[in-house]
Enzyme design. Structure first.
Site, short mmCIF file in Angstrom:
data_model
loop_
_atom_site.label_atom_id
_atom_site.label_comp_id
_atom_site.label_asym_id
_atom_site.label_seq_id
_atom_site.Cartn_x
_atom_site.Cartn_y
_atom_site.Cartn_z
N TYR A 115 -1.80 -0.98 10.59
CA TYR A 115 -2.15 -1.32 9.34
C TYR A 115 -0.86 -1.06 8.57
CZ TYR A 115 -3.91 -1.31 4.53
OH TYR A 115 -4.25 -1.38 3.16
N SER A 147 0.59 -1.22 -0.15
CA SER A 147 0.03 0.08 0.26
C SER A 147 0.97 1.31 -0.03
CB SER A 147 -0.92 -0.07 1.17
OG SER A 147 -1.57 1.10 1.47
P1 NDP Z 1 -11.46 -5.74 0.19
O1 NDP Z 1 -11.92 -5.74 1.27
O2 NDP Z 1 -12.42 -5.45 -1.10
O3 NDP Z 1 -11.02 -7.25 -0.28
C1 NDP Z 1 -10.08 -7.90 0.31
C2 NDP Z 1 -9.99 -9.29 0.26
O4 NDP Z 1 -9.26 -10.31 1.08
C3 NDP Z 1 -11.44 -10.11 -0.13
O5 NDP Z 1 -11.67 -10.99 -1.28
C4 NDP Z 1 -11.47 -10.81 1.11
O6 NDP Z 1 -12.21 -12.11 0.92
C5 NDP Z 1 -9.96 -11.32 1.45
N1 NDP Z 1 -9.65 -11.90 2.71
C6 NDP Z 1 -9.54 -10.86 3.78
N2 NDP Z 1 -9.24 -11.69 4.58
C7 NDP Z 1 -8.97 -12.92 4.24
C8 NDP Z 1 -8.40 -14.28 4.97
N3 NDP Z 1 -8.39 -14.41 6.20
N4 NDP Z 1 -8.30 -15.20 4.09
C9 NDP Z 1 -8.54 -15.20 2.85
N5 NDP Z 1 -9.00 -13.78 2.03
C10 NDP Z 1 -9.23 -12.82 3.23
O7 NDP Z 1 -10.18 -4.76 -0.34
P2 NDP Z 1 -9.40 -4.50 -1.42
O8 NDP Z 1 -9.41 -5.08 -2.68
O9 NDP Z 1 -9.18 -3.00 -1.32
O10 NDP Z 1 -8.11 -5.22 -0.55
C11 NDP Z 1 -6.90 -5.91 -1.38
C12 NDP Z 1 -5.61 -5.80 -0.95
O11 NDP Z 1 -5.47 -4.48 -1.56
C13 NDP Z 1 -5.51 -5.70 0.58
O12 NDP Z 1 -4.23 -6.46 0.95
C14 NDP Z 1 -5.48 -4.10 1.02
O13 NDP Z 1 -4.73 -3.77 1.91
C15 NDP Z 1 -4.61 -3.58 -0.50
N6 NDP Z 1 -5.01 -2.29 -0.56
C16 NDP Z 1 -6.14 -1.68 -0.67
C17 NDP Z 1 -6.60 -0.17 -1.20
C18 NDP Z 1 -7.49 0.34 -1.14
O14 NDP Z 1 -7.79 1.49 -1.11
N7 NDP Z 1 -8.66 -0.45 -1.55
C19 NDP Z 1 -5.27 0.57 -1.00
C20 NDP Z 1 -3.87 -0.10 -0.68
C21 NDP Z 1 -3.77 -1.38 -0.61
P3 NDP Z 1 -13.22 -13.05 2.03
O15 NDP Z 1 -13.65 -11.85 2.86
O16 NDP Z 1 -14.13 -13.38 1.22
O17 NDP Z 1 -12.32 -13.84 2.85
#
Ligand code: NDP
Length: 240
Positions: free
Chosen positions: A145, A132
């Protein structure tokens, strides 16, 4: 047939956009997340969907080996699963710190360790870890975070150096704020409101998960001998 791509956290946000983008280009996929029904709803060809919590190494490894039996060894893993629980260090419940460190750091390390040995043997392969902008600069109320995302930058760079002589690439992607489900898991309404207030005040909102997915695919499709080590990608109007 193209080579196997593994995407963690593919049920929403970046992971879902990546799944659609790589599927469109004909890659066989393994998609993992806890909400497996959302993965299946995508209804993608040449795609295996598995219910996996990335904090459970064994479950992630079982899913990856199953996909490899069908599609051959993993050529790309995108360690994307993550969560953001905003909070102040003084007041945030330590269980929230633990959740972020477990998923954002341990989950990424599990994914890397499961595939890296085979990649070394083959002298080929790519690991892409999602960090990030909060992994390269600090933001208020992001202490845990930031700790997790700075951690991803650090471990990715160490692994990049260690795998470089084996011709295996490790890249880290550092996105800014993009509309996904991410911020909605924060338990403090006050901090969620502040986050949305900042977005409104700055006008951040043009960049989409699809823009991030396309950029990641571009980096992966560069020749194996070229490693785009770190990408920072954010809305033009993001001020920090
Ligand atoms: P979302 O919340 O939309 O997606 C997060 C994904 O992670 C979901 O598919 C969720 O699936 C999965 N997830 C969470 N916990 C677990 C777990 N324990 N095991 C397996 N899967 C898991 O967020 P984003 O798409 O935004 O985030 C994706 C990545 O990008 C993250 O690492 C986030 O920190 C990073 N990021 C996002 C930013 C933003 O502004 N959106 C900016 C910078 C980085 P499920 O709940 O079905 O398990």
């Amino acid at each position: 047939m193209k080579k196997l791509v593994v995407i963690t956290g593919a049920s929403s946000g970046f992971g879902k956009a990546l799944a659609l983008e790589f599927n469109k280009a004909g890659y066989p996929l393994l998609l993992v997340a806890r909400r497996v029904e959302l993965l299946k709803e995508l209804n993608l060809s040449n795609t295996i969907c598995e219910k996996v919590d990335v904090t459970n190494r064994e479950s992630l490894e079982t899913a990856i080996r199953k996909a490899e039996q069908i599609y051959g060894e993993t050529d790309l893993i995108i360690n994307n699963a993550g969560l953001m629980l905003l909070g102040n260090l003084e007041t945030q419940n330590p269980s929230e710190w633990q959740k972020m460190l477990d998923v954002n750091v341990m989950g990424v390390m599990h994914g890397m360790q499961i595939v890296m040995n085979d990649m070394k043997k083959r002298q080929c392969g790519t690991i892409i870890n999602i960090s990030s902008i909060a992994g390269v600069k600090p933001f208020g109320n992001h202490a845990a975070y930031c700790a997790s995302k700075y951690g991803v930058v650090g471990l990715s760079e160490v692994a990049r150096g260690e795998l470089s002589s084996h011709n295996v690439r490790v890249m880290r992607i550092c996105p800014g704020a993009v509309d996904t489900e991410l911020v909605h898991h924060t338990t403090s309404d006050e901090l969620k409101d502040a986050y949305f207030g900042w977005k409104e005040a700055t006008g951040v909102g043009s960049i989409t998960a699809n823009d991030v997915a396309k950029t990641i695919k571009f980096a992966y499709e560069l020749p194996q001998g070229v490693n785009l080590r770190e990408i920072q990608i954010a809305d033009t109007k993001q001020d920090a």
